[in-house]
Write a protein that holds these residues in place. Structure first.
Motif, short mmCIF file in Angstrom:
data_model
loop_
_atom_site.label_atom_id
_atom_site.label_comp_id
_atom_site.label_asym_id
_atom_site.label_seq_id
_atom_site.Cartn_x
_atom_site.Cartn_y
_atom_site.Cartn_z
N TYR A 190 0.84 -1.20 0.00
CA TYR A 190 0.00 0.00 0.00
C TYR A 190 0.88 1.25 0.00
O TYR A 190 1.95 1.27 0.62
N PHE A 191 0.39 2.28 -0.68
CA PHE A 191 1.04 3.58 -0.61
C PHE A 191 0.40 4.41 0.49
O PHE A 191 -0.77 4.19 0.85
N THR A 192 1.17 5.35 1.03
CA THR A 192 0.60 6.26 2.02
C THR A 192 -0.57 7.02 1.39
O THR A 192 -0.59 7.26 0.18
N ASP A 193 -1.53 7.38 2.21
CA ASP A 193 -2.78 8.04 1.80
C ASP A 193 -3.76 7.07 1.14
O ASP A 193 -4.88 7.47 0.81
N GLU A 194 -3.37 5.82 0.94
CA GLU A 194 -4.31 4.84 0.40
C GLU A 194 -5.15 4.25 1.54
O GLU A 194 -4.78 4.32 2.72
N VAL A 195 -6.26 3.64 1.15
CA VAL A 195 -7.12 2.96 2.12
C VAL A 195 -6.69 1.50 2.23
O VAL A 195 -6.62 0.78 1.23
N LEU A 196 -6.37 1.09 3.44
CA LEU A 196 -6.07 -0.31 3.73
C LEU A 196 -7.34 -0.93 4.28
O LEU A 196 -7.91 -0.44 5.26
N LEU A 249 4.55 8.35 6.41
CA LEU A 249 5.15 7.13 6.97
C LEU A 249 6.39 6.76 6.15
O LEU A 249 6.41 6.91 4.93
N PRO A 250 7.44 6.24 6.80
CA PRO A 250 8.62 5.78 6.06
C PRO A 250 8.33 4.46 5.34
O PRO A 250 7.37 3.76 5.68
N VAL A 305 4.34 -0.85 3.25
CA VAL A 305 3.96 0.55 3.05
C VAL A 305 5.07 1.26 2.28
O VAL A 305 6.26 1.11 2.61
N LEU A 306 4.69 2.02 1.26
CA LEU A 306 5.64 2.86 0.53
C LEU A 306 5.11 4.29 0.50
O LEU A 306 3.94 4.51 0.16
N PRO A 307 5.93 5.27 0.86
CA PRO A 307 5.49 6.67 0.77
C PRO A 307 5.41 7.10 -0.68
O PRO A 307 6.11 6.57 -1.55
#
Length: 315
Positions: free
Chosen positions: A20-26, A103-104, A141-143
């Motif tokens: 998932y990328f940051t700002d995405e909905v998990l 997030l890192p 997680v990837l920013p």
């Protein structure tokens, strides 16, 4: 908090590969084998690292042991919909959460240190008299790093270095910002006035993970320049075209079991934050050009910082 024990809890994320990328909905569904007295769900981000500690046994002898330690930098409670009990007594819990923007990136596999890891944690009590237990499910997680926000990385740049025998190297890069799958294009020019033998020129793109005081390096790609090989020419030139792997590399170690391959290329990023203490996480890339020459102490290198992003447009 409790004990990490498995009682048949299953987490089904909304995608087969949980990246998932940051700002995405998990989102997804937690499948419980039965109804518990109490349950809650949270997202946890933590670093894992190894420390050297000196221990003393009963006879007074001391020795140094390696200890795996973990420190959380992120924790977020996950709201979930009303539990849905199935006909066979299983309980399904749909969940949904938006990942924060800053997030890192996940770095390395959980068994490879140092690392940055994220997991969805299901905490539960089987009865009112028991202590909390929990079960964790890892995700990546990837920013989001948009190269358009750094226009200085998208213009040509030139770098140079030389050795004690006056062999000089110039590298003209078409740009310094790339996406996974992009092609690095550059021009190498070597001036060799004393006409000593140049054995070879090797280029390596290296990812460097810095997690507090710990560091780990990964070779993303290696390229040997075919035009410059065992030559004494006074002037040499080569046009470079090297493709960055689209899928990055496998973040498992060679000793890891035969679990699902964890392949991705984390972007360049710097993070400072934490819960109980300040944590610094930096992911960066270096394009290093090694020139092998005849003679003592004549080899030299040129290191060029490059940035890996995740997007290069406004979408």
């Amino acid at each position: 908090m409790g004990n990490d024990q498995s009682v048949g809890i299953v987490c089904q994320f909304d995608r087969s590969y949980p990246l998932y990328f940051t700002d995405e909905v998990l989102s997804g569904v937690i499948h419980l084998p039965k109804k518990f007295n109490r349950i809650y769900i949270e997202l946890v981000g933590e670093i894992g690292f190894v420390t050297n500690e000196t221990v003393t046994n009963n006879t007074g002898e001391t020795k140094t042991v390696n200890t795996n330690k973990f420190e959380q930098f992120f924790r977020q409670t996950v709201p979930y919909a009303e539990c849905q009990q199935t006909h066979n007594g299983q309980v399904d819990i749909p969940f949904k959460a938006v990942l924060p923007a800053h997030l890192p990136p996940s770095l390395n596999y959980p068994k490879v240190y140092p690392n940055v890891q994220y997991h969805l944690q299901v905490v539960y009590d089987e009865s009112a008299s028991t202590t909390n237990k929990f079960q964790s499910f890892y995700f990546i997680v990837l920013p989001q790093v948009n190269l358009l926000s750094k226009p200085n990385l998208l213009v040509p740049s030139e770098f140079s270095n030389n050795n004690r025998k006056n062999v000089s190297l110039k590298c003209k890069m078409n740009k310094l910002g790339y996406l996974p799958g992009d092609i690095i294009e550059a021009t190498l020019d070597i001036h060799n006035p004393e006409m000593i033998k140049i054995h070879k020129v090797t280029i390596k793109l290296t990812e460097i993970n810095e997690i507090n005081s710990a560091e780990r390096k990964h070779e993303v790609l290696t390229y040997i320049v075919p035009e410059i090989n065992e030559t004494k020419d006074e002037n040499m030139s080569a046009q470079l075209s090297m493709q960055i792997p689209q899928d990055g590399y496998d973040h498992r170690s060679s000793t890891t079991d035969n679990s699902l391959a964890v392949k991705y290329l984390a972007p360049s990023y710097h993070f400072e934050g934490g819960i109980n203490q300040l944590i610094r996480i930096t992911n960066k890339f270096t394009l290093k050009i090694d020139v092998g020459c005849s003679g003592l102490f004549t080899d030299f290198e040129l290191s060029i910082p490059v940035t890996i992003g995740t997007e290069s447009d406004n979408n």
